[in-house]
Design an enzyme around this catalytic site. Structure first.
Site, PDB file in Angstrom:
ATOM      1  N   GLU A 243      27.594 -18.332  12.672  1.00 46.91           N
ATOM      2  CA  GLU A 243      28.585 -18.421  11.600  1.00 46.91           C
ATOM      3  C   GLU A 243      29.804 -19.154  12.135  1.00 46.91           C
ATOM      4  O   GLU A 243      30.052 -19.135  13.335  1.00 46.91           O
ATOM      5  CB  GLU A 243      29.005 -17.008  11.136  1.00 46.91           C
ATOM      6  CG  GLU A 243      27.868 -16.229  10.494  1.00 46.91           C
ATOM      7  CD  GLU A 243      28.183 -14.739  10.391  1.00 46.91           C
ATOM      8  OE1 GLU A 243      29.361 -14.370  10.505  1.00 46.91           O
ATOM      9  OE2 GLU A 243      27.235 -13.958  10.205  1.00 46.91           O
ATOM     10  N   LYS A 245      33.558 -19.610  13.148  1.00 54.36           N
ATOM     11  CA  LYS A 245      34.675 -18.733  13.517  1.00 54.36           C
ATOM     12  C   LYS A 245      35.934 -19.316  12.906  1.00 54.36           C
ATOM     13  O   LYS A 245      36.457 -20.309  13.382  1.00 54.36           O
ATOM     14  CB  LYS A 245      34.802 -18.620  15.036  1.00 54.36           C
ATOM     15  CG  LYS A 245      35.859 -17.603  15.424  1.00 54.36           C
ATOM     16  CD  LYS A 245      35.979 -17.405  16.907  1.00 54.36           C
ATOM     17  CE  LYS A 245      36.858 -16.198  17.196  1.00 54.36           C
ATOM     18  NZ  LYS A 245      38.150 -16.244  16.508  1.00 54.36           N
ATOM     19  N   ARG A 265      42.693  -5.454  11.117  1.00 53.68           N
ATOM     20  CA  ARG A 265      41.951  -5.101  12.323  1.00 53.68           C
ATOM     21  C   ARG A 265      42.497  -3.855  12.993  1.00 53.68           C
ATOM     22  O   ARG A 265      41.754  -3.089  13.593  1.00 53.68           O
ATOM     23  CB  ARG A 265      41.939  -6.263  13.317  1.00 53.68           C
ATOM     24  CG  ARG A 265      40.657  -6.207  14.119  1.00 53.68           C
ATOM     25  CD  ARG A 265      40.636  -7.219  15.196  1.00 53.68           C
ATOM     26  NE  ARG A 265      40.963  -6.592  16.460  1.00 53.68           N
ATOM     27  CZ  ARG A 265      41.055  -7.249  17.585  1.00 53.68           C
ATOM     28  NH1 ARG A 265      40.893  -8.544  17.594  1.00 53.68           N
ATOM     29  NH2 ARG A 265      41.330  -6.627  18.687  1.00 53.68           N
ATOM     30  N   GLU A 295      36.705 -12.477   6.603  1.00 55.23           N
ATOM     31  CA  GLU A 295      37.876 -13.118   7.190  1.00 55.23           C
ATOM     32  C   GLU A 295      38.644 -13.776   6.052  1.00 55.23           C
ATOM     33  O   GLU A 295      38.050 -14.498   5.251  1.00 55.23           O
ATOM     34  CB  GLU A 295      37.393 -14.167   8.208  1.00 55.23           C
ATOM     35  CG  GLU A 295      38.473 -14.819   9.018  1.00 55.23           C
ATOM     36  CD  GLU A 295      38.782 -14.095  10.336  1.00 55.23           C
ATOM     37  OE1 GLU A 295      38.199 -13.013  10.584  1.00 55.23           O
ATOM     38  OE2 GLU A 295      39.613 -14.605  11.089  1.00 55.23           O
ATOM     39  N   ARG A 412      33.080  -4.334  21.709  1.00 54.34           N
ATOM     40  CA  ARG A 412      33.106  -5.751  21.999  1.00 54.34           C
ATOM     41  C   ARG A 412      31.917  -6.017  22.905  1.00 54.34           C
ATOM     42  O   ARG A 412      32.026  -6.039  24.122  1.00 54.34           O
ATOM     43  CB  ARG A 412      34.418  -6.118  22.702  1.00 54.34           C
ATOM     44  CG  ARG A 412      34.655  -7.612  22.827  1.00 54.34           C
ATOM     45  CD  ARG A 412      35.885  -7.895  23.663  1.00 54.34           C
ATOM     46  NE  ARG A 412      37.134  -7.547  22.996  1.00 54.34           N
ATOM     47  CZ  ARG A 412      37.730  -8.296  22.092  1.00 54.34           C
ATOM     48  NH1 ARG A 412      37.197  -9.444  21.721  1.00 54.34           N
ATOM     49  NH2 ARG A 412      38.858  -7.917  21.546  1.00 54.34           N
ATOM     50  N   LYS A 418      31.426 -15.251  20.848  1.00 58.94           N
ATOM     51  CA  LYS A 418      32.208 -16.333  20.233  1.00 58.94           C
ATOM     52  C   LYS A 418      32.246 -17.519  21.178  1.00 58.94           C
ATOM     53  O   LYS A 418      32.371 -17.356  22.389  1.00 58.94           O
ATOM     54  CB  LYS A 418      33.615 -15.869  19.869  1.00 58.94           C
ATOM     55  CG  LYS A 418      34.421 -15.271  20.987  1.00 58.94           C
ATOM     56  CD  LYS A 418      35.800 -14.844  20.449  1.00 58.94           C
ATOM     57  CE  LYS A 418      36.507 -13.941  21.454  1.00 58.94           C
ATOM     58  NZ  LYS A 418      37.739 -13.349  20.927  1.00 58.94           N
TER      59      LYS A 418
END
Length: 554
Positions: A243, A245, A265, A295, A412, A418
């Site tokens: 996807e 970012k 967040r 987002e 995480r 990423k």
DNA sequence: TTTGACTGCCC
DNA sequence: ATTCTGC
DNA sequence: GCAGAATGGGCAGTCAAA
């Protein structure tokens, strides 16, 4: 429970480095604690649960005022103490030892009393409220022993610096009440309140298991780890779901019919600032009851993403919300669904959640809302193409997700990776520094930087850097700059311009805070340019050109 | 009434 | 956010 | 590899000082 007991546990933990040992100490402490919810949050360095809207409104400055008030010294002396000891708590403790006679009639401070004072501080608002806040805090210091004062000061800043965080407390709760770590973790990720988790765990594993996702209570967000390039993500996972970012802000959406709640967040309720996003969800989402994630991004008329600063202007806004919403319209790109019609979906693999998510939007939904485009591939060249597409469209990079992975709140992990381009660098002159805190006590913890203005033969500041420095380097650099110090007032040092740093950064931003008119986003030290002197440092023209180029193509 | 320091939270 | 470090 | 602790720029809101 007496606050001194808490303070003594903190002190003991500070001297321990083994996580297992820390968990053991905390678990024993929690077993014996009353006010378990408060104590649990305190030991992890927080005062109120993450989802709570309560906040103290006290930072370093007001804390120093309160310490000064309580100990009868000038604020500058408090600052001097912080500078010397590298910690507000230690400075506070020392001043309490020296300057203050604890009133004989003062009773023992309790955890409950400290917490009640924090609540009172949080409640204070309006005219003269800062005075009121500092007075309440100063009163606390007044009835605290020095050691208690150390940890009250640190609690106020929510920086206990005892090596204990969520993970350690999670293990300690499991150990204290004889439930599994996984169950404690699960409960925490879904409720965001270690206090509640501890209290529930004490009641038993059965009660703990009953804690679950609830609409209106935000779930901790899953985060992505950095990967070095696209290829490595495919090596890691075999097949990846790619996807874009986006350079936006994460939102979690809780929908119950026409009732929409938005969380950031950090689990702040940001519904009121984003009425346009609420509207597009009300009209566009077919699900009745759901938790979705996405987002929000700002896209200009040209279809290109607008600077992150524009999005910031929308967040947390209370006034003129509608007007700025027209000025900076937001798009919403949905990429996950955690809950649907009473059913938690976090254990479903990403592909399944995605399959469900694709049914979330009505046919005639607003163009401002989309399901984030996604490609599943194991072909490196396909992945590279998508990555290049993301960059040339002006996005940050890509996320590569493991299609088989479940949603792990708050983690995480390596199921989400990423990929961003390697940072650009600039060679900048060191013109100042700031004394560090904590383990950087008595070392220069960050440096101010400048670029050259060749036409005026002068230097223009462009920001600071404080990361990318190893502990060893910190010592060496402090030593290196010792002879170049021009002035050293409170925390700030001015340095004779001689040394050049190579600074990595993600982006050049416009800034009114620095004379150059620019600042760097995510600056870090790459290396000291021992081969360069001031005259070789980058110029304002070069910064300007890089800024233009970056706007042009991104 | 305006300005600016401070705080909390986006990244 | 990025980065470093001890376990 | 994880968790914790150092550190960055910049925005809105709040309150106090100018």
């Amino acid at each position: 429970m007496k606050f001194i007991e808490f303070a003594e546990i903190c002190e003991k933990l500070e001297s321990v480095t083994s996580n297992l040992e820390m968990a053991r100490i905390i678990s024993k402490f929690l077993k014996s604690a009353d006010n378990l919810d408060i104590v649990t949050r305190f030991i992890e360095g927080s005062i109120f649960p993450a989802w709570s809207s309560e906040e103290l409104g006290i930072g370093p400055s007001l804390l120093y005022d309160a310490i000064a008030m309580a100990t009868g010294v000038k604020k500058r002396q408090v600052k001097a103490g912080v500078r010397e000891l590298g910690d507000a708590g230690l400075a506070c403790e020392k001043l309490c030892e020296k300057k203050m006679q604890r009133p004989l009639f003062a009773g023992e401070l309790t955890v409950r009393h400290v917490y009640k004072s924090f609540e009172a501080i949080s409640r204070a608002g309006g005219k003269a409220s800062q005075k009121k806040k500092t007075r309440i805090l100063a009163d606390l210091f007044g009835s605290a022993r020095p050691k208690e004062a150390r940890y009250i000061a640190r609690l106020v800043l929510e920086e206990l610096r005892i090596g204990v965080g969520e993970g350690t407390v999670r293990d300690a709760i499991a150990q204290a009440f004889d439930v599994s770590k996984d169950e404690v973790e699960r409960a925490y990720m879904l409720t965001n309140d270690l206090g509640l988790v501890a209290v529930t765990a004490k009641k038993g594993a059965k009660e703990l298991r009953r804690l679950d996702i609830e609409l209106g209570r935000p779930v901790k967000m899953m985060l992505a780890q950095v990967a070095k390039d696209v290829e490595s993500t495919i090596e890691e996972m075999g097949e990846v779901a790619l996807e874009y970012k986006y350079d936006g802000a994460r939102v979690q959406i809780h929908k119950t019919n026409s009732d929409i709640l938005l969380y950031s967040r950090r689990l702040e309720n940001i519904t009121k600032s984003l009425p346009d996003v609420v509207d597009m969800l009300k009209d566009g989402v077919s699900f009745k009851q759901a938790i979705l994630e996405g987002e929000v991004i700002a896209i200009g008329e040209d279809g290109k993403p607008r600077p992150f600063q524009d999005i910031l202007r929308r967040f947390r806004r209370k006034y003129e919300v509608k007007r700025i919403a027209r000025e900076i319209p937001l798009h919403l790109s949905l990429f996950d669904v955690l809950f649907l019609d009473g059913e938690g979906l976090i254990h479903e693999p990403l592909v399944e959640r995605r399959r469900i998510l694709e049914k979330s939007l009505k046919k005639d939904h607003a163009p401002m809302i989309e399901v984030s485009p996604q490609t599943i591939t194991s072909d490196i060249s396909v992945a590279e193409r998508i990555y290049k597409g993301a960059i040339s469209a002006g996005h940050e990079g890509v996320l590569a997700k493991n299609p088989k992975s479940m949603y792990t709140p708050g983690k995480r992990g390596k199921n989400w990776l990423k990929v961003k381009p390697v940072a650009e660098t600039l060679d900048l002159v060191v013109v100042g520094g700031m004394w560090g805190e904590g383990r950087r006590a008595n070392l220069i913890g960050s440096y101010s930087l400048a670029c050259r203005n060749p036409t005026m033969d002068s230097l223009l500041d462009i920001g600071r850097v404080g990361t990318g420095i190893t502990d060893e380097q910190l010592v060496e650099l402090t030593e290196l700059f010792k002879d170049l110090v021009l002035s050293d007032v409170e925390m700030d040092i001015q340095i004779k311009p001689e040394i050049v740093f190579e600074i990595g950064y993600e982006e050049i931003q416009r800034s009114s805070n620095y004379k150059s008119g620019f600042a760097l986003r995510f600056p870090r030290l790459v290396r000291v340019r021992e081969d360069k002197s001031v005259k070789d440092a980058d110029t304002i023209e070069r910064v300007r050109e890089l800024y233009k180029k970056q706007k042009g193509q991104t």
